[in-house]
Design a protein around this motif. Structure first.
Motif, PDB file in Angstrom:
ATOM      1  N   THR A  99      -6.420   4.070  -6.679  1.00 31.92           N
ATOM      2  CA  THR A  99      -6.673   3.854  -5.257  1.00 31.92           C
ATOM      3  C   THR A  99      -6.123   5.014  -4.431  1.00 31.92           C
ATOM      4  O   THR A  99      -4.971   5.419  -4.616  1.00 31.92           O
ATOM      5  CB  THR A  99      -6.015   2.543  -4.772  1.00 31.92           C
ATOM      6  N   ARG A 100      -6.948   5.540  -3.551  1.00 29.20           N
ATOM      7  CA  ARG A 100      -6.489   6.607  -2.656  1.00 29.20           C
ATOM      8  C   ARG A 100      -5.416   6.069  -1.727  1.00 29.20           C
ATOM      9  O   ARG A 100      -5.555   4.974  -1.166  1.00 29.20           O
ATOM     10  CB  ARG A 100      -7.654   7.139  -1.823  1.00 29.20           C
ATOM     11  N   LEU A 101      -4.358   6.841  -1.544  1.00 28.51           N
ATOM     12  CA  LEU A 101      -3.304   6.420  -0.621  1.00 28.51           C
ATOM     13  C   LEU A 101      -3.849   6.280   0.792  1.00 28.51           C
ATOM     14  O   LEU A 101      -3.381   5.446   1.572  1.00 28.51           O
ATOM     15  CB  LEU A 101      -2.147   7.428  -0.642  1.00 28.51           C
ATOM     16  N   ALA A 102      -4.854   7.090   1.129  1.00 29.59           N
ATOM     17  CA  ALA A 102      -5.445   7.024   2.460  1.00 29.59           C
ATOM     18  C   ALA A 102      -6.152   5.691   2.697  1.00 29.59           C
ATOM     19  O   ALA A 102      -6.359   5.292   3.846  1.00 29.59           O
ATOM     20  CB  ALA A 102      -6.430   8.175   2.656  1.00 29.59           C
ATOM     21  N   ASN A 103      -6.520   4.969   1.611  1.00 32.74           N
ATOM     22  CA  ASN A 103      -7.217   3.691   1.742  1.00 32.74           C
ATOM     23  C   ASN A 103      -6.281   2.494   1.693  1.00 32.74           C
ATOM     24  O   ASN A 103      -6.728   1.357   1.837  1.00 32.74           O
ATOM     25  CB  ASN A 103      -8.262   3.538   0.633  1.00 32.74           C
ATOM     26  N   ILE A 104      -4.993   2.719   1.452  1.00 36.77           N
ATOM     27  CA  ILE A 104      -4.036   1.620   1.384  1.00 36.77           C
ATOM     28  C   ILE A 104      -3.630   1.208   2.797  1.00 36.77           C
ATOM     29  O   ILE A 104      -3.117   2.009   3.571  1.00 36.77           O
ATOM     30  CB  ILE A 104      -2.799   2.012   0.567  1.00 36.77           C
ATOM     31  N   VAL A 105      -3.880  -0.055   3.122  1.00 40.92           N
ATOM     32  CA  VAL A 105      -3.546  -0.584   4.452  1.00 40.92           C
ATOM     33  C   VAL A 105      -2.075  -0.982   4.500  1.00 40.92           C
ATOM     34  O   VAL A 105      -1.361  -0.664   5.453  1.00 40.92           O
ATOM     35  CB  VAL A 105      -4.437  -1.800   4.785  1.00 40.92           C
ATOM     36  N   SER A 106      -1.598  -1.666   3.468  1.00 41.04           N
ATOM     37  CA  SER A 106      -0.195  -2.077   3.403  1.00 41.04           C
ATOM     38  C   SER A 106       0.202  -2.306   1.954  1.00 41.04           C
ATOM     39  O   SER A 106      -0.637  -2.602   1.104  1.00 41.04           O
ATOM     40  CB  SER A 106       0.045  -3.356   4.215  1.00 41.04           C
ATOM     41  N   VAL A 107       1.493  -2.165   1.681  1.00 45.85           N
ATOM     42  CA  VAL A 107       2.012  -2.394   0.339  1.00 45.85           C
ATOM     43  C   VAL A 107       3.413  -2.976   0.454  1.00 45.85           C
ATOM     44  O   VAL A 107       4.223  -2.523   1.253  1.00 45.85           O
ATOM     45  CB  VAL A 107       2.021  -1.088  -0.494  1.00 45.85           C
ATOM     46  N   GLN A 108       3.664  -4.021  -0.337  1.00 37.38           N
ATOM     47  CA  GLN A 108       4.968  -4.677  -0.337  1.00 37.38           C
ATOM     48  C   GLN A 108       5.478  -4.785  -1.766  1.00 37.38           C
ATOM     49  O   GLN A 108       4.699  -4.954  -2.708  1.00 37.38           O
ATOM     50  CB  GLN A 108       4.877  -6.081   0.276  1.00 37.38           C
ATOM     51  N   GLU A 109       6.772  -4.696  -1.927  1.00 34.94           N
ATOM     52  CA  GLU A 109       7.377  -4.809  -3.246  1.00 34.94           C
ATOM     53  C   GLU A 109       7.435  -6.269  -3.675  1.00 34.94           C
ATOM     54  O   GLU A 109       7.773  -7.142  -2.883  1.00 34.94           O
ATOM     55  CB  GLU A 109       8.785  -4.209  -3.228  1.00 34.94           C
ATOM     56  N   GLU A 110       7.071  -6.532  -4.934  1.00 37.42           N
ATOM     57  CA  GLU A 110       7.071  -7.881  -5.485  1.00 37.42           C
ATOM     58  C   GLU A 110       7.872  -7.898  -6.796  1.00 37.42           C
ATOM     59  O   GLU A 110       7.744  -6.981  -7.613  1.00 37.42           O
ATOM     60  CB  GLU A 110       5.644  -8.362  -5.763  1.00 37.42           C
ATOM     61  N   ALA A 111       8.643  -8.946  -6.995  1.00 30.28           N
ATOM     62  CA  ALA A 111       9.426  -9.054  -8.224  1.00 30.28           C
ATOM     63  C   ALA A 111       8.544  -9.564  -9.360  1.00 30.28           C
ATOM     64  O   ALA A 111       7.736 -10.475  -9.176  1.00 30.28           O
ATOM     65  CB  ALA A 111      10.601 -10.009  -8.014  1.00 30.28           C
ATOM     66  N   ILE A 112       8.682  -8.963 -10.552  1.00 28.27           N
ATOM     67  CA  ILE A 112       8.000  -9.430 -11.752  1.00 28.27           C
ATOM     68  C   ILE A 112       9.032  -9.517 -12.872  1.00 28.27           C
ATOM     69  O   ILE A 112      10.116  -8.928 -12.781  1.00 28.27           O
ATOM     70  CB  ILE A 112       6.834  -8.510 -12.166  1.00 28.27           C
ATOM     71  N   SER A 113       8.708 -10.226 -13.934  1.00 26.68           N
ATOM     72  CA  SER A 113       9.663 -10.422 -15.019  1.00 26.68           C
ATOM     73  C   SER A 113       9.964  -9.095 -15.713  1.00 26.68           C
ATOM     74  O   SER A 113       9.072  -8.252 -15.867  1.00 26.68           O
ATOM     75  CB  SER A 113       9.111 -11.417 -16.038  1.00 26.68           C
ATOM     76  N   PRO A 114      11.202  -8.886 -16.150  1.00 26.98           N
ATOM     77  CA  PRO A 114      11.565  -7.645 -16.854  1.00 26.98           C
ATOM     78  C   PRO A 114      10.726  -7.405 -18.108  1.00 26.98           C
ATOM     79  O   PRO A 114      10.407  -6.264 -18.436  1.00 26.98           O
ATOM     80  CB  PRO A 114      13.044  -7.862 -17.208  1.00 26.98           C
ATOM     81  N   GLU A 115      10.371  -8.485 -18.822  1.00 28.01           N
ATOM     82  CA  GLU A 115       9.572  -8.340 -20.029  1.00 28.01           C
ATOM     83  C   GLU A 115       8.182  -7.791 -19.703  1.00 28.01           C
ATOM     84  O   GLU A 115       7.660  -6.913 -20.405  1.00 28.01           O
ATOM     85  CB  GLU A 115       9.424  -9.695 -20.743  1.00 28.01           C
TER      86      GLU A 115
END
Length: 265
Positions: A144-160
């Motif tokens: 995905t082009r960074l210019a097309n990213i409207v918003s991004v948020q950090e999400e937690a996922i399992s370490p495995e």
């Protein structure tokens, strides 16, 4: 300035690279201090990094060019830096997931898609930054082009999950790559550094055949970058030849036939 401050010696530079060190001349330090005074430096660096750099260069002089250089009007151009580079790099280093909202080519918007960021990549062809990521729901590889990213948020996922995904994405990315072998015509061996510079933005390995005194450059590139590779091959002209890579050989043959049809007898 000490004329011998920076010694261009292969053995010395190799030892410095092995230890993670790098030599800087006083002119380079002055240039860096001058650039760090620009307002754009506040966006390009983390606050701690910027403060450390400015502290290290506190006693260095600046270039003193601000009173002599004025920027004139110019055509619009895309900037190499993008505001999302720093937060996305942090998420990739943390091994966390992302919640992404991005625009499509047709103008539509996809909102709230959960993914795993793999790598930031700069396309020399399109002169734009791309985020390579894994779509959790569709289990697919995305670019995905960074210019097309409207918003991004950090999400937690399992370490495995975070530990297993990079290998899966790397395998998918490897499947998109194309390979070619470029041979340097022996007469132009002295221009090897110039030839390697032309391919500097690609993954490559250089082999040397001492019996034939021949260099061969093994290139790896994404399929959509083949036209850019071809432009570099045409630029280098008679200095090189494509010895492996059917697609590149076919395209070079087509170009040659068209050129002969126009200019040949």
């Amino acid at each position: 300035m000490n004329l011998f401050e920076k010694i261009f010696n292969y053995q010395l530079i190799s030892r410095l690279e092995e230890s993670g060190s790098y030599t800087l001349t006083s002119h380079e330090r002055a240039w860096l201090k001058t650039m760090l005074a620009h307002p754009a430096a506040d966006q390009a660096f983390m606050p701690d990094t910027l403060s450390k750099l400015r502290a290290l260069l506190e006693t260095e002089p600046t270039l003193g060019i601000s009173d002599h250089i004025a920027q004139k009007a110019r055509s619009a151009e895309r900037q190499v830096y993008h505001p999302l580079l720093r937060p996305l790099r942090s998420m990739i280093m943390n091994g966390s997931g992302i919640r992404l909202t991005f625009r499509l080519k047709n103008g539509g918007v996809y909102a709230g898609h959960l993914g795993f960021p793999y790598r930031l990549e700069y396309s020399m062809v399109k002169r734009e930054w791309y985020l390579l990521w894994h779509h959790m729901r569709h289990q697919s590889f995305m670019s995905t082009r960074l210019a097309n990213i409207v918003s991004v948020q950090e999400e937690a996922i399992s370490p495995e999950h975070a530990a297993a995904l990079p290998a899966q994405i790397a395998a998918k990315l490897e499947g998109r790559k194309e390979h070619a072998v470029i041979e340097v015509v022996r007469l132009f061996n002295p221009e090897l550094s110039r030839i390697l510079y032309a391919f500097s933005c690609f993954e490559k390995e250089v082999d040397y055949d001492s019996d034939e005194d021949t260099y061969r450059i093994k290139l790896a590139f994404l399929g959509d970058e083949s036209e850019y590779v071809l432009s570099k091959i045409r630029f280098l002209g008679k200095r090189i030849r494509v010895v492996e890579g059917a697609k590149l050989q076919r395209r070079m043959l087509e170009s040659t036939v068209k050129a002969l049809a126009r200019y040949g007898e």
